[in-house]
Design a protein around this motif. Structure first.
Motif, mmCIF file in Angstrom:
data_model
loop_
_atom_site.group_PDB
_atom_site.id
_atom_site.type_symbol
_atom_site.label_atom_id
_atom_site.label_comp_id
_atom_site.label_asym_id
_atom_site.label_seq_id
_atom_site.Cartn_x
_atom_site.Cartn_y
_atom_site.Cartn_z
ATOM 1 N N PRO A 9 1.215 45.038 -48.571
ATOM 2 C CA PRO A 9 1.610 44.207 -49.712
ATOM 3 C C PRO A 9 0.586 43.090 -49.918
ATOM 4 O O PRO A 9 -0.120 42.688 -48.996
ATOM 5 C CB PRO A 9 2.962 43.627 -49.289
ATOM 6 C CG PRO A 9 3.431 44.473 -48.163
ATOM 7 C CD PRO A 9 2.217 45.066 -47.527
ATOM 8 N N GLU A 10 0.531 42.599 -51.145
ATOM 9 C CA GLU A 10 -0.424 41.542 -51.464
ATOM 10 C C GLU A 10 -0.198 40.335 -50.563
ATOM 11 O O GLU A 10 0.931 39.968 -50.256
ATOM 12 C CB GLU A 10 -0.254 41.136 -52.927
ATOM 13 C CG GLU A 10 -1.369 40.237 -53.420
ATOM 14 C CD GLU A 10 -1.243 39.960 -54.896
ATOM 15 O OE1 GLU A 10 -1.550 38.834 -55.298
ATOM 16 O OE2 GLU A 10 -0.825 40.859 -55.638
ATOM 17 N N LYS A 11 -1.261 39.735 -50.111
ATOM 18 C CA LYS A 11 -1.285 38.553 -49.241
ATOM 19 C C LYS A 11 -0.780 38.847 -47.824
ATOM 20 O O LYS A 11 -0.553 37.940 -47.042
ATOM 21 C CB LYS A 11 -0.498 37.390 -49.841
ATOM 22 C CG LYS A 11 -1.095 36.865 -51.123
ATOM 23 C CD LYS A 11 -0.364 35.631 -51.583
ATOM 24 C CE LYS A 11 -0.990 35.137 -52.872
ATOM 25 N NZ LYS A 11 -0.383 33.897 -53.322
ATOM 26 N N ALA A 12 -0.607 40.123 -47.474
ATOM 27 C CA ALA A 12 -0.214 40.466 -46.106
ATOM 28 C C ALA A 12 -1.472 40.621 -45.268
ATOM 29 O O ALA A 12 -2.512 41.045 -45.760
ATOM 30 C CB ALA A 12 0.592 41.753 -46.095
ATOM 31 N N MET A 13 -1.363 40.280 -43.999
ATOM 32 C CA MET A 13 -2.493 40.381 -43.097
ATOM 33 C C MET A 13 -2.155 41.373 -41.988
ATOM 34 O O MET A 13 -1.086 41.281 -41.390
ATOM 35 C CB MET A 13 -2.822 39.024 -42.486
ATOM 36 C CG MET A 13 -4.005 39.069 -41.538
ATOM 37 S SD MET A 13 -4.260 37.530 -40.680
ATOM 38 C CE MET A 13 -4.921 36.518 -41.962
ATOM 39 N N LEU A 14 -3.050 42.301 -41.737
ATOM 40 C CA LEU A 14 -2.860 43.283 -40.673
ATOM 41 C C LEU A 14 -3.382 42.697 -39.366
ATOM 42 O O LEU A 14 -4.532 42.283 -39.276
ATOM 43 C CB LEU A 14 -3.611 44.580 -41.008
ATOM 44 C CG LEU A 14 -3.506 45.697 -39.987
ATOM 45 C CD1 LEU A 14 -2.069 46.209 -39.924
ATOM 46 C CD2 LEU A 14 -4.445 46.832 -40.350
ATOM 47 N N HIS A 15 -2.526 42.643 -38.352
ATOM 48 C CA HIS A 15 -2.931 42.092 -37.057
ATOM 49 C C HIS A 15 -3.338 43.196 -36.101
ATOM 50 O O HIS A 15 -4.287 43.035 -35.342
ATOM 51 C CB HIS A 15 -1.801 41.257 -36.445
ATOM 52 C CG HIS A 15 -1.523 40.031 -37.227
ATOM 53 N ND1 HIS A 15 -2.321 38.913 -37.179
ATOM 54 C CD2 HIS A 15 -0.538 39.747 -38.112
ATOM 55 C CE1 HIS A 15 -1.832 37.982 -37.981
ATOM 56 N NE2 HIS A 15 -0.748 38.474 -38.569
ATOM 57 N N ILE A 16 -2.609 44.291 -36.118
ATOM 58 C CA ILE A 16 -2.941 45.439 -35.273
ATOM 59 C C ILE A 16 -2.776 46.686 -36.130
ATOM 60 O O ILE A 16 -1.729 46.886 -36.733
ATOM 61 C CB ILE A 16 -2.019 45.536 -34.041
ATOM 62 C CG1 ILE A 16 -2.173 44.305 -33.157
ATOM 63 C CG2 ILE A 16 -2.311 46.804 -33.254
ATOM 64 C CD1 ILE A 16 -1.180 44.245 -32.027
ATOM 65 N N GLY A 17 -3.797 47.511 -36.183
ATOM 66 C CA GLY A 17 -3.718 48.756 -36.952
ATOM 67 C C GLY A 17 -4.021 49.941 -36.064
ATOM 68 O O GLY A 17 -5.181 50.217 -35.783
ATOM 69 N N GLU A 18 -2.997 50.631 -35.580
ATOM 70 C CA GLU A 18 -3.195 51.752 -34.665
ATOM 71 C C GLU A 18 -2.896 53.100 -35.308
ATOM 72 O O GLU A 18 -3.085 54.131 -34.684
ATOM 73 C CB GLU A 18 -2.315 51.583 -33.428
ATOM 74 C CG GLU A 18 -2.691 50.380 -32.611
ATOM 75 C CD GLU A 18 -1.853 50.234 -31.355
ATOM 76 O OE1 GLU A 18 -2.282 49.497 -30.469
ATOM 77 O OE2 GLU A 18 -0.782 50.861 -31.262
ATOM 78 N N ARG A 19 -2.441 53.104 -36.520
ATOM 79 C CA ARG A 19 -2.087 54.352 -37.179
ATOM 80 C C ARG A 19 -3.337 54.976 -37.780
ATOM 81 O O ARG A 19 -4.068 54.341 -38.527
ATOM 82 C CB ARG A 19 -1.047 54.095 -38.260
ATOM 83 C CG ARG A 19 -0.550 55.367 -38.870
ATOM 84 C CD ARG A 19 0.585 55.078 -39.806
ATOM 85 N NE ARG A 19 0.943 56.295 -40.497
ATOM 86 C CZ ARG A 19 2.158 56.714 -40.675
ATOM 87 N NH1 ARG A 19 3.144 56.008 -40.228
ATOM 88 N NH2 ARG A 19 2.407 57.822 -41.319
ATOM 89 N N PHE A 20 -3.563 56.249 -37.462
ATOM 90 C CA PHE A 20 -4.738 56.958 -37.943
ATOM 91 C C PHE A 20 -4.605 57.253 -39.431
ATOM 92 O O PHE A 20 -3.549 57.648 -39.915
ATOM 93 C CB PHE A 20 -4.886 58.276 -37.179
ATOM 94 C CG PHE A 20 -5.951 59.167 -37.738
ATOM 95 C CD1 PHE A 20 -7.277 58.976 -37.402
ATOM 96 C CD2 PHE A 20 -5.630 60.179 -38.622
ATOM 97 C CE1 PHE A 20 -8.256 59.787 -37.924
ATOM 98 C CE2 PHE A 20 -6.607 61.003 -39.147
ATOM 99 C CZ PHE A 20 -7.920 60.807 -38.799
#
Length: 142
Positions: free
Chosen positions: A85-96
């Motif tokens: 979503p807009e203005k959201a920040m990803l901290h951990i991205g483990e999904r391929f």
């Protein structure tokens, strides 16, 4: 952000960590196939068939291609990248996300014309029957 001191206090601990990292990077299973690919696979066999389970949640079954050619099973496809979503920040991205391809060498005694594939609840189940001549038979003693 993870940082590492350039001059480790314990040289042997650092060498052990380096060896562990190298083993994980080039980790091979007993059968020689690389572990850790996408989709994760479980492969087994029965006297009558070879059973393959590919764990691929969130993928449209129409986006998965399954092919058998010259005793080699190929599972290929693509998982779309999820947008935040807009203005959201990803901290951990483990999904391929992206294109994938898994290749499995099959035993010589399978019947490629008998292969079936079903996708349910994020699991692709491929079943390939063995040739009739390869199925063990009990012989009655007279």
């Amino acid at each position: 952000m993870y940082t590492r001191n350039l001059f480790p206090r314990d040289l042997f601990a650092e060498l052990e960590r380096l060896q562990r990292d190298m083993q994980q990077a080039f980790d091979l299973s007993i059968r020689g196939g690389a572990r850790g690919g996408f989709p994760a696979l479980n492969i087994g066999s029965t006297p009558k068939s070879v059973e393959i389970y590919a764990f691929a949640p969130g993928i449209d079954p129409a986006a998965i291609e399954v092919q058998i050619e010259k005793g080699v099973l190929t599972i290929a496809g693509e998982r779309a990248e999820e947008t935040l979503p807009e203005k959201a920040m990803l901290h951990i991205g483990e999904r391929f996300a992206g294109r994938f391809r898994r290749v499995i060498t099959l035993p010589d005694d399978i019947d490629p014309n008998s292969a079936t594939a079903k996708y349910r609840d994020g699991v692709l189940h491929i079943s390939i029957a063995r040739q009739e001549a390869a199925i063990p038979r009990r012989i009655a003693i007279q």
